[in-house]
Motif scaffolding. Structure first.
Motif, PDB file in Angstrom:
ATOM      1  N   ALA A 183       0.821  -1.207   0.000  1.00  0.00           N
ATOM      2  CA  ALA A 183       0.000   0.000   0.000  1.00  0.00           C
ATOM      3  C   ALA A 183       0.856   1.258   0.000  1.00  0.00           C
ATOM      4  CB  ALA A 183      -0.932  -0.005   1.218  1.00  0.00           C
ATOM      5  N   VAL A 184       1.983   1.212   0.683  1.00  0.00           N
ATOM      6  CA  VAL A 184       2.830   2.397   0.830  1.00  0.00           C
ATOM      7  C   VAL A 184       3.761   2.589  -0.366  1.00  0.00           C
ATOM      8  CG1 VAL A 184       4.676   3.421   2.235  1.00  0.00           C
ATOM      9  CG2 VAL A 184       2.708   2.346   3.341  1.00  0.00           C
ATOM     10  N   PHE A 185       4.191   1.479  -1.000  1.00  0.00           N
ATOM     11  CA  PHE A 185       5.237   1.584  -2.024  1.00  0.00           C
ATOM     12  C   PHE A 185       4.834   1.177  -3.441  1.00  0.00           C
ATOM     13  CE2 PHE A 185       8.146   1.733   1.606  1.00  0.00           C
ATOM     14  CZ  PHE A 185       9.160   2.576   1.137  1.00  0.00           C
ATOM     15  N   SER A 186       3.912   0.248  -3.601  1.00  0.00           N
ATOM     16  CA  SER A 186       3.759  -0.415  -4.903  1.00  0.00           C
ATOM     17  C   SER A 186       3.411   0.538  -6.045  1.00  0.00           C
ATOM     18  CB  SER A 186       2.699  -1.525  -4.809  1.00  0.00           C
ATOM     19  OG  SER A 186       1.433  -0.992  -4.493  1.00  0.00           O
ATOM     20  N   ASP A 187       2.665   1.603  -5.778  1.00  0.00           N
ATOM     21  CA  ASP A 187       2.273   2.522  -6.853  1.00  0.00           C
ATOM     22  C   ASP A 187       3.424   3.407  -7.313  1.00  0.00           C
ATOM     23  OD1 ASP A 187      -0.283   1.520  -6.819  1.00  0.00           O
ATOM     24  OD2 ASP A 187      -1.120   3.144  -5.598  1.00  0.00           O
ATOM     25  N   ILE A 232      11.770  -3.823   0.732  1.00  0.00           N
ATOM     26  CA  ILE A 232      11.861  -2.414   0.361  1.00  0.00           C
ATOM     27  C   ILE A 232      13.253  -2.085  -0.154  1.00  0.00           C
ATOM     28  CG2 ILE A 232      11.731  -0.057   1.256  1.00  0.00           C
ATOM     29  CD1 ILE A 232       9.637  -1.166   3.291  1.00  0.00           C
ATOM     30  N   ARG A 233      14.277  -2.634   0.483  1.00  0.00           N
ATOM     31  CA  ARG A 233      15.644  -2.406   0.006  1.00  0.00           C
ATOM     32  C   ARG A 233      15.816  -2.943  -1.399  1.00  0.00           C
ATOM     33  NH1 ARG A 233      20.725  -4.891   3.247  1.00  0.00           N
ATOM     34  NH2 ARG A 233      19.715  -6.835   2.594  1.00  0.00           N
ATOM     35  N   ASP A 234      15.260  -4.111  -1.668  1.00  0.00           N
ATOM     36  CA  ASP A 234      15.350  -4.693  -3.004  1.00  0.00           C
ATOM     37  C   ASP A 234      14.619  -3.834  -4.029  1.00  0.00           C
ATOM     38  OD1 ASP A 234      16.166  -6.926  -4.741  1.00  0.00           O
ATOM     39  OD2 ASP A 234      14.015  -7.359  -4.874  1.00  0.00           O
ATOM     40  N   TRP A 235      13.461  -3.306  -3.661  1.00  0.00           N
ATOM     41  CA  TRP A 235      12.733  -2.411  -4.566  1.00  0.00           C
ATOM     42  C   TRP A 235      13.562  -1.174  -4.898  1.00  0.00           C
ATOM     43  CZ3 TRP A 235       7.648  -2.522  -1.227  1.00  0.00           C
ATOM     44  CH2 TRP A 235       6.947  -3.697  -1.505  1.00  0.00           C
ATOM     45  N   MET A 236      14.195  -0.602  -3.898  1.00  0.00           N
ATOM     46  CA  MET A 236      14.964   0.618  -4.122  1.00  0.00           C
ATOM     47  C   MET A 236      16.204   0.340  -4.967  1.00  0.00           C
ATOM     48  SD  MET A 236      13.160   2.998  -2.753  1.00  0.00           S
ATOM     49  CE  MET A 236      11.754   1.990  -3.280  1.00  0.00           C
ATOM     50  N   ARG A 237      16.813  -0.821  -4.783  1.00  0.00           N
ATOM     51  CA  ARG A 237      17.986  -1.167  -5.586  1.00  0.00           C
ATOM     52  C   ARG A 237      17.639  -1.318  -7.059  1.00  0.00           C
ATOM     53  NH1 ARG A 237      20.895  -5.751  -1.667  1.00  0.00           N
ATOM     54  NH2 ARG A 237      22.083  -4.265  -0.366  1.00  0.00           N
ATOM     55  N   LYS A 238      16.412  -1.747  -7.322  1.00  0.00           N
ATOM     56  CA  LYS A 238      15.991  -1.978  -8.701  1.00  0.00           C
ATOM     57  C   LYS A 238      15.370  -0.745  -9.351  1.00  0.00           C
ATOM     58  CE  LYS A 238      15.077  -6.909  -7.990  1.00  0.00           C
ATOM     59  NZ  LYS A 238      14.032  -7.974  -7.953  1.00  0.00           N
ATOM     60  N   LYS A 239      15.026   0.257  -8.557  1.00  0.00           N
ATOM     61  CA  LYS A 239      14.328   1.414  -9.099  1.00  0.00           C
ATOM     62  C   LYS A 239      15.250   2.246  -9.976  1.00  0.00           C
ATOM     63  CE  LYS A 239      11.451   5.372  -7.792  1.00  0.00           C
ATOM     64  NZ  LYS A 239      10.402   5.015  -8.767  1.00  0.00           N
ATOM     65  N   ARG A 240      14.770   2.580 -11.140  1.00  0.00           N
ATOM     66  CA  ARG A 240      15.527   3.388 -12.089  1.00  0.00           C
ATOM     67  C   ARG A 240      14.667   4.561 -12.543  1.00  0.00           C
ATOM     68  NH1 ARG A 240      18.570   0.468 -10.184  1.00  0.00           N
ATOM     69  NH2 ARG A 240      20.117  -0.932 -11.125  1.00  0.00           N
ATOM     70  N   GLY A 241      15.294   5.598 -12.966  1.00  0.00           N
ATOM     71  CA  GLY A 241      14.567   6.732 -13.504  1.00  0.00           C
ATOM     72  C   GLY A 241      13.992   7.629 -12.436  1.00  0.00           C
ATOM     73  N   LEU A 254      16.960   3.753   0.586  1.00  0.00           N
ATOM     74  CA  LEU A 254      17.963   2.689   0.534  1.00  0.00           C
ATOM     75  C   LEU A 254      18.942   2.811   1.690  1.00  0.00           C
ATOM     76  CD1 LEU A 254      18.998   0.264  -1.037  1.00  0.00           C
ATOM     77  CD2 LEU A 254      20.323   1.826  -2.475  1.00  0.00           C
ATOM     78  N   PHE A 255      19.356   4.024   2.014  1.00  0.00           N
ATOM     79  CA  PHE A 255      20.241   4.249   3.155  1.00  0.00           C
ATOM     80  C   PHE A 255      19.591   3.794   4.460  1.00  0.00           C
ATOM     81  CE2 PHE A 255      21.135   7.158   6.719  1.00  0.00           C
ATOM     82  CZ  PHE A 255      22.473   6.868   6.934  1.00  0.00           C
ATOM     83  N   LEU A 256      18.310   4.139   4.640  1.00  0.00           N
ATOM     84  CA  LEU A 256      17.612   3.791   5.882  1.00  0.00           C
ATOM     85  C   LEU A 256      17.430   2.282   6.031  1.00  0.00           C
ATOM     86  CD1 LEU A 256      14.856   6.579   5.961  1.00  0.00           C
ATOM     87  CD2 LEU A 256      16.907   6.435   7.387  1.00  0.00           C
ATOM     88  N   THR A 257      17.111   1.606   4.934  1.00  0.00           N
ATOM     89  CA  THR A 257      16.932   0.155   5.022  1.00  0.00           C
ATOM     90  C   THR A 257      18.266  -0.547   5.254  1.00  0.00           C
ATOM     91  OG1 THR A 257      16.979   0.058   2.580  1.00  0.00           O
ATOM     92  CG2 THR A 257      14.827   0.095   3.643  1.00  0.00           C
ATOM     93  N   ASP A 258      19.332  -0.095   4.591  1.00  0.00           N
ATOM     94  CA  ASP A 258      20.665  -0.671   4.816  1.00  0.00           C
ATOM     95  C   ASP A 258      21.065  -0.511   6.276  1.00  0.00           C
ATOM     96  OD1 ASP A 258      21.172  -1.621   2.278  1.00  0.00           O
ATOM     97  OD2 ASP A 258      22.163   0.191   1.593  1.00  0.00           O
ATOM     98  N   LYS A 259      20.838   0.677   6.812  1.00  0.00           N
ATOM     99  CA  LYS A 259      21.205   0.957   8.204  1.00  0.00           C
ATOM    100  C   LYS A 259      20.415   0.080   9.179  1.00  0.00           C
ATOM    101  CE  LYS A 259      21.513   4.747  11.568  1.00  0.00           C
ATOM    102  NZ  LYS A 259      21.253   6.201  11.790  1.00  0.00           N
TER     103      LYS A 259
END
Length: 265
Positions: A183-187, A232-241, A254-259
């Motif tokens: 709900a928070v990220f998919s769109d 979420i980290r995986d989504w951010m790693r794959k996000k382009r554009g 990505l920084f927050l999830t890695d931390k």
């Protein structure tokens, strides 16, 4: 824990009533300009905007209460059909999550530009010396979304979702967390991310990170939270554009999830 016990709902179906109210509040917000444009100042419109956002929060709280909820009955054992605890059905909990996704966590909440440019409090005396004159529009929306997230991610609520699995609950904590992340990220996994959604996503990740780093979370819920941070980290790693603002936001998440995951170890 009983979603039927509220001070902000009226009717036999609190979830349906709260959803209807939120839809109505959105319609009313679009009509604020027409209703208040003939006053001597924009203070009544500003009051109306604040009131609608406040009622939106109240009804969001009623909706969220159905997720992980338990109907409580206090009849003595001798009474027929005396069952003290009955978990909210899977259908009702899923219905609540859909309402949150569509009306609380959705993009564009109270974002009518023609209304927002007129949310001006009336100046009296030495007003606006210690606080900005312009209204904190993003912060007002985020405060309501934060409260809904805090209820869903409360360690006691997550623990209850697991405990009630032993006597009828069909909606486990891991599934709820997965639906919440969607709900928070998919769109926003492709393209630009609006400023409202950026705030919501950062708030969600921060709350997940706080759960991982803190105490009080049972092992089942901790595993679910850990998995969502990895997703979420995986989504951010794959996000382009995306525009510059979106790229900055992606790097921040990505920084927050890695931390958070490094602390978890």
């Amino acid at each position: 824990i009983d979603p039927r016990v509220n001070i902000f709902d009226m009717g036999r179906d609190p979830l349906g009533y709260a959803t209807m109210r939120i839809e109505h509040l959105t319609e009313l917000h679009g009509g604020l300009l027409e209703h208040y444009q003939h006053y001597d100042s924009w203070q009544p419109l500003a009051n109306g905007h604040r009131s609608l956002v406040g009622q939106w929060w109240q009804n969001a709280r009623v909706i969220a209460g159905n997720v992980g909820g338990v109907y409580v009955q206090r009849l003595p054992p001798a009474e027929r059909d005396s069952v003290p605890f009955t978990p909210v059905s899977l259908d009702e909990q899923k219905r609540a999550m859909r309402a949150l996704r569509d009306h609380v966590f959705a993009d564009g909440v109270f974002d009518d530009a023609e209304v927002l440019r007129r949310v001006q409090p009336q100046r009296r005396g030495f007003d606006f010396l210690s606080a900005p004159e312009d209204p904190p529009l993003h912060q007002m929306v985020l405060a309501s979304q934060r409260q809904a997230l805090s209820f869903l991610l409360n360690p006691k609520a997550l623990q209850r979702m697991t405990n009630t699995r032993l006597y009828g609950n069909e909606y486990d904590a891991a599934s709820m967390l997965g639906d919440l992340s969607d709900a928070v990220f998919s769109d926003d996994l492709k393209g630009n991310v609006s400023t409202q959604r950026q705030n919501l996503q950062i708030e969600y990740v921060n709350q997940l990170a706080g759960l991982i780093a803190g105490a009080g979370l049972d092992h089942v819920a901790r595993s679910g939270v850990h998995y969502q941070l990895e997703r979420i980290r995986d989504w951010m790693r794959k996000k382009r554009g995306g525009d510059a603002e979106t790229k900055a936001h992606t790097g921040h998440v990505l920084f927050l999830t890695d931390k958070a995951l490094s602390v978890q170890g």
